[in-house]
Enzyme design. Sequence first.
Site, PDB file in Angstrom:
ATOM      1  N   ARG A   1       6.854  -8.596  42.882  1.00  0.00           N
ATOM      2  CA  ARG A   1       7.897  -8.047  42.679  1.00  0.00           C
ATOM      3  C   ARG A   1       8.379  -8.085  44.433  1.00  0.00           C
ATOM      4  O   ARG A   1       9.284  -6.795  44.514  1.00  0.00           O
ATOM      5  CB  ARG A   1       7.345  -6.507  42.095  1.00  0.00           C
ATOM      6  CG  ARG A   1       6.503  -6.470  40.978  1.00  0.00           C
ATOM      7  CD  ARG A   1       7.714  -6.653  39.300  1.00  0.00           C
ATOM      8  NE  ARG A   1       7.138  -6.704  38.153  1.00  0.00           N
ATOM      9  CZ  ARG A   1       8.005  -5.634  37.435  1.00  0.00           C
ATOM     10  NH1 ARG A   1       9.289  -5.003  37.387  1.00  0.00           N
ATOM     11  NH2 ARG A   1       7.178  -5.413  36.175  1.00  0.00           N
TER      12      ARG A   1
ATOM     13  N   TYR B   1       3.762  -5.013  23.907  1.00  0.00           N
ATOM     14  CA  TYR B   1       5.186  -4.502  24.576  1.00  0.00           C
ATOM     15  C   TYR B   1       5.446  -4.899  22.967  1.00  0.00           C
ATOM     16  O   TYR B   1       6.525  -3.702  22.277  1.00  0.00           O
ATOM     17  CB  TYR B   1       5.806  -5.679  25.580  1.00  0.00           C
ATOM     18  CG  TYR B   1       5.463  -5.351  26.717  1.00  0.00           C
ATOM     19  CD1 TYR B   1       6.590  -3.638  27.158  1.00  0.00           C
ATOM     20  CD2 TYR B   1       4.267  -5.677  27.242  1.00  0.00           C
ATOM     21  CE1 TYR B   1       6.623  -2.958  27.917  1.00  0.00           C
ATOM     22  CE2 TYR B   1       4.876  -5.306  28.357  1.00  0.00           C
ATOM     23  CZ  TYR B   1       5.112  -3.758  28.817  1.00  0.00           C
ATOM     24  OH  TYR B   1       5.036  -2.891  30.645  1.00  0.00           O
TER      25      TYR B   1
ATOM     26  N   ARG C   1      21.979  -4.120  42.365  1.00  0.00           N
ATOM     27  CA  ARG C   1      22.047  -4.103  41.082  1.00  0.00           C
ATOM     28  C   ARG C   1      23.175  -2.718  40.638  1.00  0.00           C
ATOM     29  O   ARG C   1      23.292  -2.479  39.575  1.00  0.00           O
ATOM     30  CB  ARG C   1      20.613  -2.919  41.762  1.00  0.00           C
ATOM     31  CG  ARG C   1      20.356  -2.776  40.190  1.00  0.00           C
ATOM     32  CD  ARG C   1      19.747  -3.476  39.400  1.00  0.00           C
ATOM     33  NE  ARG C   1      18.733  -2.889  37.740  1.00  0.00           N
ATOM     34  CZ  ARG C   1      19.308  -1.919  37.109  1.00  0.00           C
ATOM     35  NH1 ARG C   1      20.722  -2.055  37.463  1.00  0.00           N
ATOM     36  NH2 ARG C   1      18.280  -1.411  36.390  1.00  0.00           N
TER      37      ARG C   1
ATOM     38  N   ASP D   1      12.101 -11.704  33.651  1.00  0.00           N
ATOM     39  CA  ASP D   1      10.943 -10.679  33.430  1.00  0.00           C
ATOM     40  C   ASP D   1      10.345 -11.260  32.770  1.00  0.00           C
ATOM     41  O   ASP D   1      10.703 -12.423  31.863  1.00  0.00           O
ATOM     42  CB  ASP D   1      11.884  -9.638  33.222  1.00  0.00           C
ATOM     43  CG  ASP D   1      11.348  -8.258  33.211  1.00  0.00           C
ATOM     44  OD1 ASP D   1      10.967  -7.080  34.197  1.00  0.00           O
ATOM     45  OD2 ASP D   1      10.459  -8.334  31.548  1.00  0.00           O
TER      46      ASP D   1
ATOM     47  N   ARG E   1      13.128  -3.610  43.569  1.00  0.00           N
ATOM     48  CA  ARG E   1      13.904  -2.418  44.067  1.00  0.00           C
ATOM     49  C   ARG E   1      13.155  -1.841  44.880  1.00  0.00           C
ATOM     50  O   ARG E   1      13.682  -0.766  45.646  1.00  0.00           O
ATOM     51  CB  ARG E   1      13.373  -0.951  43.231  1.00  0.00           C
ATOM     52  CG  ARG E   1      14.291  -1.868  41.255  1.00  0.00           C
ATOM     53  CD  ARG E   1      13.604  -0.710  40.848  1.00  0.00           C
ATOM     54  NE  ARG E   1      11.816  -1.254  40.451  1.00  0.00           N
ATOM     55  CZ  ARG E   1      11.261  -0.527  38.848  1.00  0.00           C
ATOM     56  NH1 ARG E   1      12.476   0.949  38.372  1.00  0.00           N
ATOM     57  NH2 ARG E   1       9.758  -0.501  38.844  1.00  0.00           N
TER      58      ARG E   1
END
Length: 349
Positions: free
Chosen positions: A25, A153, A38, A74, A29
Amino acid sequence: MNSRERFLAAATCQAVDRPPLWIMRQAGRFLPEYRALRAGHPFKEMVTRPELAAEVTMQPIRRYGFDAAIIFSDILVVPEAMGQPYTLNEGEGIRMDFAVDSAARVDALSADRDTLQERLAYLPKALRLTRAELGRERALIGFAGSPWTLACYMAEGGGRAAGATFQKALAMHREAPGLFHTLMEKLCEAVAAHLRFQIEAGADAVQIFDSWAAFCPPELYGELSLRWVKEIVSSLPDNVPVILFAKGMETLAPDMAATGVRVLGLGPDCELRKIADGLPANIAVQGNLAPELLDGEPEKARMATEQLLLSMQGRPGHIVNLGHGIRPTARLETVQALVEAVCMSGPRL
Ligand code: 1CP
């Protein structure tokens, strides 16, 4: 030895001048430059516009010079290309348009190669743009979710913030095993195709994220997840290392290694050296610092990194990473301390 050579050498348990480093990752963020970009673009636009995805992929490389870049994307792009769209909404996280909870839903999913190639065409483009900027001196990693983690998911229709407890895939296996099997067959084909597209576009290695391995009972893990991973690995060219990351299944590391992957990514709650010593000598390990460490003091992170490196002395095949994704709250200077500790370490065999 350049970064790409170092990464590939470690992935194949050969001698290196120092262990290679990247962070799960890393394109995300915790970086102010990610948050700034973003602010002007919805998440899915960043994933599907190749120039934006390539830019985000490069951000952590420019700031820290990691040995490998991981393409910004993703795991949910595969279900989407199969016909189950998703959105990322502020506050409620990942939501899919519906749950895959019936034979009709499973039948409607596409695993057709040409359809997938067309729907996922943005990703090879992003990889090629990234390579043009990255050069050949650094490694480029492609990735996909494992069929099991994707099924978690898909059966749920959303992520944690949308209330998912990830029990529905297991329930499907129990109550409608034939249906579960069909879903897994389709996922296996789609994930394999997705990884092949990335390899054809220049990925040096691919990582399969089995992030929700721990939602599978250990006695079923081989049957519900690893057998599909094995099938995927056997369909990929064998000169491209595959990394299998499965958090929470470290006791089954030898079974994970038997899928044919070259590298095991291990979670933060295990002793990496102990696991590595129980594996065949040609299997490399990746990990496994605690992500929380990077939220704290640089000095503490430096010490923990040195300790990890020391514990791995004499065991070829170590890629330094966290045991799970870096948190949005990580401190930039603490990440820098980790980088310095790895860069100042010495040769491995
Ligand atoms: O700006 C934002 O709010 C987006 C947050 C975000 C990011 C940065 C999401 C939504 N996905 C990503 C990128 C991403 N996802 C990468 C980029 C490459 C990198 O730097 O590593 C990767 C590898 C992933 C893979 C991924 N997506 C996983 C497996 C990795 C892991 O941490 O175990 C999972 C479980 C997902 C689903 C997902 N995507 C995004 C979120 C918030 C989630 C979790 C959903 C949930 O709560 O269940």
